[in-house]
Design a protein around this motif. Structure first.
Motif, PDB file in Angstrom:
ATOM      1  N   LYS A 206     -29.287  10.990  89.544  1.00 34.03           N
ATOM      2  CA  LYS A 206     -28.753  11.973  90.498  1.00 34.03           C
ATOM      3  C   LYS A 206     -27.353  11.612  90.989  1.00 34.03           C
ATOM      4  N   THR A 207     -26.779  10.559  90.438  1.00 36.81           N
ATOM      5  CA  THR A 207     -25.467  10.105  90.895  1.00 36.81           C
ATOM      6  C   THR A 207     -24.423  10.470  89.841  1.00 36.81           C
ATOM      7  N   THR A 208     -23.847  11.652  89.972  1.00 35.43           N
ATOM      8  CA  THR A 208     -22.882  12.134  88.989  1.00 35.43           C
ATOM      9  C   THR A 208     -21.613  12.653  89.674  1.00 35.43           C
ATOM     10  N   PRO A 209     -20.480  12.585  88.986  1.00 38.28           N
ATOM     11  CA  PRO A 209     -19.225  13.064  89.575  1.00 38.28           C
ATOM     12  C   PRO A 209     -19.044  14.568  89.384  1.00 38.28           C
ATOM     13  N   GLY A 210     -18.275  15.177  90.264  1.00 43.64           N
ATOM     14  CA  GLY A 210     -17.899  16.568  90.103  1.00 43.64           C
ATOM     15  C   GLY A 210     -16.726  16.686  89.143  1.00 43.64           C
ATOM     16  N   ASP A 211     -16.470  17.895  88.682  1.00 45.42           N
ATOM     17  CA  ASP A 211     -15.387  18.106  87.725  1.00 45.42           C
ATOM     18  C   ASP A 211     -14.018  17.738  88.306  1.00 45.42           C
ATOM     19  N   ASP A 212     -13.863  17.912  89.621  1.00 44.78           N
ATOM     20  CA  ASP A 212     -12.567  17.584  90.225  1.00 44.78           C
ATOM     21  C   ASP A 212     -12.288  16.078  90.125  1.00 44.78           C
ATOM     22  N   TYR A 213     -13.338  15.288  90.193  1.00 44.02           N
ATOM     23  CA  TYR A 213     -13.196  13.837  90.085  1.00 44.02           C
ATOM     24  C   TYR A 213     -12.866  13.427  88.648  1.00 44.02           C
ATOM     25  N   VAL A 214     -13.560  14.042  87.697  1.00 44.19           N
ATOM     26  CA  VAL A 214     -13.279  13.779  86.281  1.00 44.19           C
ATOM     27  C   VAL A 214     -11.835  14.161  85.966  1.00 44.19           C
ATOM     28  N   LYS A 215     -11.393  15.281  86.497  1.00 43.85           N
ATOM     29  CA  LYS A 215     -10.023  15.756  86.287  1.00 43.85           C
ATOM     30  C   LYS A 215      -9.013  14.740  86.813  1.00 43.85           C
ATOM     31  N   ALA A 216      -9.283  14.191  87.995  1.00 45.08           N
ATOM     32  CA  ALA A 216      -8.363  13.220  88.598  1.00 45.08           C
ATOM     33  C   ALA A 216      -8.212  11.984  87.709  1.00 45.08           C
ATOM     34  N   ILE A 217      -9.317  11.491  87.162  1.00 42.14           N
ATOM     35  CA  ILE A 217      -9.264  10.324  86.275  1.00 42.14           C
ATOM     36  C   ILE A 217      -8.559  10.680  84.974  1.00 42.14           C
ATOM     37  N   ALA A 218      -8.899  11.840  84.416  1.00 43.11           N
ATOM     38  CA  ALA A 218      -8.319  12.260  83.136  1.00 43.11           C
ATOM     39  C   ALA A 218      -6.803  12.394  83.224  1.00 43.11           C
ATOM     40  N   GLU A 219      -6.329  12.915  84.347  1.00 41.41           N
ATOM     41  CA  GLU A 219      -4.887  13.096  84.523  1.00 41.41           C
ATOM     42  C   GLU A 219      -4.187  11.771  84.809  1.00 41.41           C
ATOM     43  N   ALA A 220      -4.770  10.965  85.695  1.00 42.76           N
ATOM     44  CA  ALA A 220      -4.115   9.731  86.130  1.00 42.76           C
ATOM     45  C   ALA A 220      -4.131   8.646  85.057  1.00 42.76           C
ATOM     46  N   VAL A 221      -5.282   8.457  84.429  1.00 41.42           N
ATOM     47  CA  VAL A 221      -5.451   7.333  83.505  1.00 41.42           C
ATOM     48  C   VAL A 221      -5.145   7.702  82.060  1.00 41.42           C
ATOM     49  N   PHE A 222      -5.487   8.940  81.672  1.00 42.15           N
ATOM     50  CA  PHE A 222      -5.340   9.325  80.267  1.00 42.15           C
ATOM     51  C   PHE A 222      -4.226  10.350  80.022  1.00 42.15           C
ATOM     52  N   ASN A 223      -3.570  10.785  81.089  1.00 41.03           N
ATOM     53  CA  ASN A 223      -2.448  11.730  80.972  1.00 41.03           C
ATOM     54  C   ASN A 223      -2.822  13.000  80.211  1.00 41.03           C
ATOM     55  N   ILE A 224      -4.015  13.506  80.456  1.00 44.50           N
ATOM     56  CA  ILE A 224      -4.461  14.732  79.791  1.00 44.50           C
ATOM     57  C   ILE A 224      -3.956  15.927  80.603  1.00 44.50           C
ATOM     58  N   PRO A 225      -3.269  16.878  79.984  1.00 42.02           N
ATOM     59  CA  PRO A 225      -2.738  18.022  80.725  1.00 42.02           C
ATOM     60  C   PRO A 225      -3.841  18.939  81.251  1.00 42.02           C
ATOM     61  N   GLU A 226      -3.573  19.596  82.366  1.00 40.73           N
ATOM     62  CA  GLU A 226      -4.565  20.474  82.999  1.00 40.73           C
ATOM     63  C   GLU A 226      -5.008  21.591  82.065  1.00 40.73           C
ATOM     64  N   GLU A 227      -4.098  22.080  81.239  1.00 45.43           N
ATOM     65  CA  GLU A 227      -4.442  23.162  80.320  1.00 45.43           C
ATOM     66  C   GLU A 227      -5.581  22.758  79.393  1.00 45.43           C
ATOM     67  N   GLU A 228      -5.534  21.518  78.918  1.00 45.93           N
ATOM     68  CA  GLU A 228      -6.595  21.023  78.038  1.00 45.93           C
ATOM     69  C   GLU A 228      -7.872  20.775  78.819  1.00 45.93           C
ATOM     70  N   LEU A 229      -7.740  20.250  80.029  1.00 45.03           N
ATOM     71  CA  LEU A 229      -8.916  19.957  80.843  1.00 45.03           C
ATOM     72  C   LEU A 229      -9.659  21.218  81.247  1.00 45.03           C
ATOM     73  N   SER A 230      -8.921  22.293  81.456  1.00 41.74           N
ATOM     74  CA  SER A 230      -9.545  23.543  81.911  1.00 41.74           C
ATOM     75  C   SER A 230     -10.502  24.131  80.879  1.00 41.74           C
ATOM     76  N   LYS A 231     -10.419  23.664  79.637  1.00 39.47           N
ATOM     77  CA  LYS A 231     -11.315  24.166  78.586  1.00 39.47           C
ATOM     78  C   LYS A 231     -12.722  23.605  78.737  1.00 39.47           C
ATOM     79  N   VAL A 232     -12.841  22.437  79.378  1.00 38.62           N
ATOM     80  CA  VAL A 232     -14.157  21.796  79.477  1.00 38.62           C
ATOM     81  C   VAL A 232     -14.566  21.477  80.914  1.00 38.62           C
ATOM     82  N   LEU A 233     -13.620  21.604  81.851  1.00 40.37           N
ATOM     83  CA  LEU A 233     -13.922  21.352  83.258  1.00 40.37           C
ATOM     84  C   LEU A 233     -13.717  22.612  84.067  1.00 40.37           C
ATOM     85  N   ARG A 234     -14.484  22.737  85.136  1.00 39.85           N
ATOM     86  CA  ARG A 234     -14.303  23.871  86.045  1.00 39.85           C
ATOM     87  C   ARG A 234     -13.227  23.493  87.060  1.00 39.85           C
ATOM     88  N   ILE A 235     -12.064  24.054  86.891  1.00 41.43           N
ATOM     89  CA  ILE A 235     -10.934  23.729  87.752  1.00 41.43           C
ATOM     90  C   ILE A 235     -10.623  24.932  88.631  1.00 41.43           C
TER      91      ILE A 235
END
Length: 257
Positions: A206-235
């Motif tokens: 029951k301990t899972t992150p929300g999409d906004d948290y995944v997005k923050a890591i993806a952008e900060a650590v992996f430099n993934i653009p929001e356009e790509e993230l929006s395909k798999v995350l609810r932004i």
């Protein structure tokens, strides 16, 4: 296949190489400053969640410690570097080994010995867990061993349940962001299935992150653009607030600072 941590490893090896040449001049704070400047120059971000605490680069020394000790075998050739610079990581790893042996009281004393306040708080537990997390991320620890450590720490420090769960969320969020970077997640449905599978595998269903948290890591650590993230995350769309354009308030996910 993309190698998400290749650059981080290369930069760490370069920094460690320089450090071995200047051991007489270096101390922990100077290496932290050099790490920060090198990351900024190369466009790297520390391994982190949403937050960017003031001591994040001191915590990122864990990456150098892990690569230096387990990747390059520098402990044998430069033991003074570890005792002089990586003394926090050494004590915390000693504490982890004691916990795995069931020696909780001794482990607590090790942690207290490097705690700025002399007590065990959320910050110290987060630092403790950062070592196995970094070893896992860089390929020096199995997921099974990481899971075992999570549960040992969870049991040994019941007063820090919130911190451990926070780190579980971070681990899952990090693995999801990493999978997006690799191109392994192609739909929201698969992302949700993988998120739940990871939570079950580590024993915190029951301990899972929300999409906004995944997005923050993806952008900060992996430099993934929001356009790509929006395909798999609810932004959520940015909303106009009384003070101008604002973003949705962050959820309950807590960054492992």
């Amino acid at each position: 296949m993309k190698q998400p941590h290749k650059k981080r490893i290369q930069v760490a090896v370069s920094i460690l190489s320089e450090a071995t040449k200047k051991l007489d001049e270096l101390d922990r704070s100077k290496l932290v400053d050099y790490l920060r400047r090198t990351y900024e120059k190369t466009g790297l971000s520390p391994i982190r969640g949403k937050a960017l605490p003031p001591d994040i680069y001191d915590k990122e020394l864990t990456t150098l410690y892990v690569i230096g000790k387990y990747g390059l075998g520098l402990l044998d050739d430069y033991p003074a570097m570890f005792s002089k610079i990586f003394y926090i990581e050494e004590r915390l790893e000693e504490a982890l080994n004691l916990l795995l042996q069931g020696k909780v009281d001794e482990a607590r004393e090790r942690i207290k010995s490097v705690s700025p306040s002399g007590v065990i708080d959320g910050n110290m537990i987060a630092r403790l867990l950062r070592i196995p997390l970094t070893k896992l991320v860089l390929g020096f620890m199995s997921e099974d061993d990481f899971t075992r450590i999570l549960h040992v720490v969870f049991k040994a420090f019941p007063e820090e349940e919130k911190t451990v769960r926070s780190y579980v969320r971070f681990f899952i969020g990090f693995k999801l962001a990493e999978a997006i970077y690799r191109g392994e997640i192609r739909s929201r449905e698969y992302k949700e299935a993988l998120k739940r599978a990871l939570a079950i595998r580590v024993g915190f269903p029951k301990t899972t992150p929300g999409d906004d948290y995944v997005k923050a890591i993806a952008e900060a650590v992996f430099n993934i653009p929001e356009e790509e993230l929006s395909k798999v995350l609810r932004i959520p769309a940015k909303q106009e607030g009384p003070g101008g354009v604002g973003e949705q308030e962050p959820g309950e996910d807590i960054a492992p600072d």
